[in-house]
Scaffold this motif. Structure first.
Motif, PDB file in Angstrom:
ATOM      1  N   GLY A 137      74.315  69.909  29.379  1.00 35.62           N
ATOM      2  CA  GLY A 137      73.484  70.283  29.095  1.00 35.62           C
ATOM      3  C   GLY A 137      73.382  71.927  29.318  1.00 35.62           C
ATOM      4  O   GLY A 137      72.681  73.022  29.111  1.00 35.62           O
ATOM      5  N   ALA A 138      74.383  72.254  29.545  1.00 31.42           N
ATOM      6  CA  ALA A 138      74.651  73.265  29.115  1.00 31.42           C
ATOM      7  C   ALA A 138      74.387  74.505  27.453  1.00 31.42           C
ATOM      8  O   ALA A 138      74.062  72.939  26.492  1.00 31.42           O
ATOM      9  CB  ALA A 138      76.384  74.212  28.581  1.00 31.42           C
ATOM     10  N   ALA A 139      73.642  75.824  27.072  1.00 32.48           N
ATOM     11  CA  ALA A 139      72.920  75.723  26.699  1.00 32.48           C
ATOM     12  C   ALA A 139      73.772  76.586  25.197  1.00 32.48           C
ATOM     13  O   ALA A 139      73.851  76.265  24.912  1.00 32.48           O
ATOM     14  CB  ALA A 139      71.761  76.991  26.520  1.00 32.48           C
ATOM     15  N   ALA A 140      75.126  77.311  26.051  1.00 36.73           N
ATOM     16  CA  ALA A 140      75.703  77.478  25.128  1.00 36.73           C
ATOM     17  C   ALA A 140      77.482  77.811  26.027  1.00 36.73           C
ATOM     18  O   ALA A 140      77.690  77.963  27.158  1.00 36.73           O
ATOM     19  CB  ALA A 140      75.357  78.915  24.674  1.00 36.73           C
ATOM     20  N   VAL A 141      78.100  77.446  25.191  1.00 37.61           N
ATOM     21  CA  VAL A 141      79.658  77.566  25.631  1.00 37.61           C
ATOM     22  C   VAL A 141      80.824  77.663  24.527  1.00 37.61           C
ATOM     23  O   VAL A 141      80.438  77.662  23.739  1.00 37.61           O
ATOM     24  CB  VAL A 141      79.988  75.857  25.441  1.00 37.61           C
ATOM     25  CG1 VAL A 141      81.320  75.326  26.846  1.00 37.61           C
ATOM     26  CG2 VAL A 141      78.906  75.117  26.711  1.00 37.61           C
ATOM     27  N   VAL A 142      81.896  78.421  25.917  1.00 34.34           N
ATOM     28  CA  VAL A 142      83.218  78.818  24.775  1.00 34.34           C
ATOM     29  C   VAL A 142      84.287  78.238  25.279  1.00 34.34           C
ATOM     30  O   VAL A 142      84.213  78.339  27.418  1.00 34.34           O
ATOM     31  CB  VAL A 142      82.388  80.365  25.007  1.00 34.34           C
ATOM     32  CG1 VAL A 142      81.602  80.549  23.889  1.00 34.34           C
ATOM     33  CG2 VAL A 142      82.312  81.141  26.132  1.00 34.34           C
ATOM     34  N   PRO A 143      85.165  78.238  24.821  1.00 31.34           N
ATOM     35  CA  PRO A 143      86.513  77.932  25.902  1.00 31.34           C
ATOM     36  C   PRO A 143      87.327  79.412  25.461  1.00 31.34           C
ATOM     37  O   PRO A 143      86.899  79.961  24.625  1.00 31.34           O
ATOM     38  CB  PRO A 143      87.040  77.226  24.273  1.00 31.34           C
ATOM     39  CG  PRO A 143      86.247  77.919  22.927  1.00 31.34           C
ATOM     40  CD  PRO A 143      84.982  78.119  23.538  1.00 31.34           C
ATOM     41  N   ALA A 144      88.019  79.373  26.469  1.00 36.55           N
ATOM     42  CA  ALA A 144      88.479  80.125  27.101  1.00 36.55           C
ATOM     43  C   ALA A 144      89.672  80.326  28.003  1.00 36.55           C
ATOM     44  O   ALA A 144      90.040  79.694  28.395  1.00 36.55           O
ATOM     45  CB  ALA A 144      87.752  81.554  27.678  1.00 36.55           C
ATOM     46  N   LEU A 145      90.427  80.768  27.285  1.00 36.01           N
ATOM     47  CA  LEU A 145      91.888  81.175  28.375  1.00 36.01           C
ATOM     48  C   LEU A 145      91.897  82.185  29.431  1.00 36.01           C
ATOM     49  O   LEU A 145      91.388  83.421  29.287  1.00 36.01           O
ATOM     50  CB  LEU A 145      93.286  81.308  27.535  1.00 36.01           C
ATOM     51  CG  LEU A 145      93.249  80.197  26.829  1.00 36.01           C
ATOM     52  CD1 LEU A 145      94.371  80.840  25.891  1.00 36.01           C
ATOM     53  CD2 LEU A 145      93.498  79.065  27.052  1.00 36.01           C
TER      54      LEU A 145
END
Length: 250
Positions: A137-145
């Motif tokens: 359901g998320a519109a935009a997703v980024v992986p991050a540290l």
């Protein structure tokens, strides 16, 4: 310019990974485009394609090649048994190239992952976690540290001299963003339609989406999904690959 006709991508797949690989990679020095530089004897682009293709969620991979290099990239992928990967020509900027990649996707793709070819070692689990967050359901997703270094804001100076510090952001609120970045397709298409290209264009698709007012969320990234930008990064990437091959018969 290449005279090879654009490929027709088949219908019936739902999650696609777009890999813009049209940049020159000047920080790695003169020579071939960054994506075609060898890493343990194999071009980085091939490693990146294999990395996202291993993910369970990805059913289609599309590479956006240099405008005059589609034939070369097609032959390269074929030579590494990646004939099911699609290739289209890119534009002048990364933003242009991602848009052209989006335009080439079939209509029934509703989740798009955009991945840097210069991040050739991203684990499949990271790719899947981004795609699953979009599916959830998320519109935009980024992986991050999380950051380990303290970060300073400065007043930039172009003369190479000392730069005055203007602030110290709270480190706990900062993240170092990686790829693939995942999007509901209509959200990313809307951002590319609404955000004008300025200068060299956007370097971060999530940043474009933010500018349209859509919320972007973060999921955990992975330390091996680092970007190969400088010669030292190549040394580190070679070491990671050697460890993987020794441990997992990678």
């Amino acid at each position: 310019m290449s005279t090879e006709p654009a490929q027709t991508v088949p219908e019936g797949r739902r999650t696609a990974a777009v890999i813009p690989a049209a940049g020159r990679g000047v920080r790695l020095g003169p020579g071939a485009p960054k994506a075609l530089r060898p890493l343990s004897g194999t071009p980085m682009l091939v490693h990146a394609v294999r990395a996202v293709a291993r993910a369970r969620a990805v059913s289609l991979v599309l590479v956006v090649a240099p405008p005059d290099g589609t034939t070369e990239v097609r032959h390269l992928l074929d030579a590494h048994s990646l004939s099911d990967v699609f290739v289209v020509g890119g534009g002048e900027t990364r933003q242009d190239s991602v848009r052209l990649g989006l335009d080439a996707l079939p209509d029934d793709v509703d989740t798009v992952l955009v991945h840097d070819a210069a991040r050739p070692l991203v684990p499949a689990e990271t790719v899947d976690s981004v795609a699953e967050a979009v599916r959830g359901g998320a519109a935009a997703v980024v992986p991050a540290l999380r950051l380990t270094d303290t970060v300073k804001e400065v007043e930039p100076r172009g003369d190479g001299g000392p730069e005055p510090v203007t602030g110290t952001p709270e480190r706990a609120r900062l993240r170092a963003v990686q790829t693939p970045q995942g999007f509901a397709r209509e959200v990313l298409v809307d951002a590319h339609n609404r955000v004008a290209r300025e200068g060299e264009g956007a370097t971060d698709d999530a940043g474009m989406v933010e500018r349209t007012g859509v919320e972007v969320v973060v999921v955990p990234g992975h330390e091996e999904a680092f970007k190969v930008t400088r010669p030292l990064d190549l040394v580190l990437a070679d070491a990671v690959l050697a460890r993987r091959m020794a441990r997992d018969s990678y």
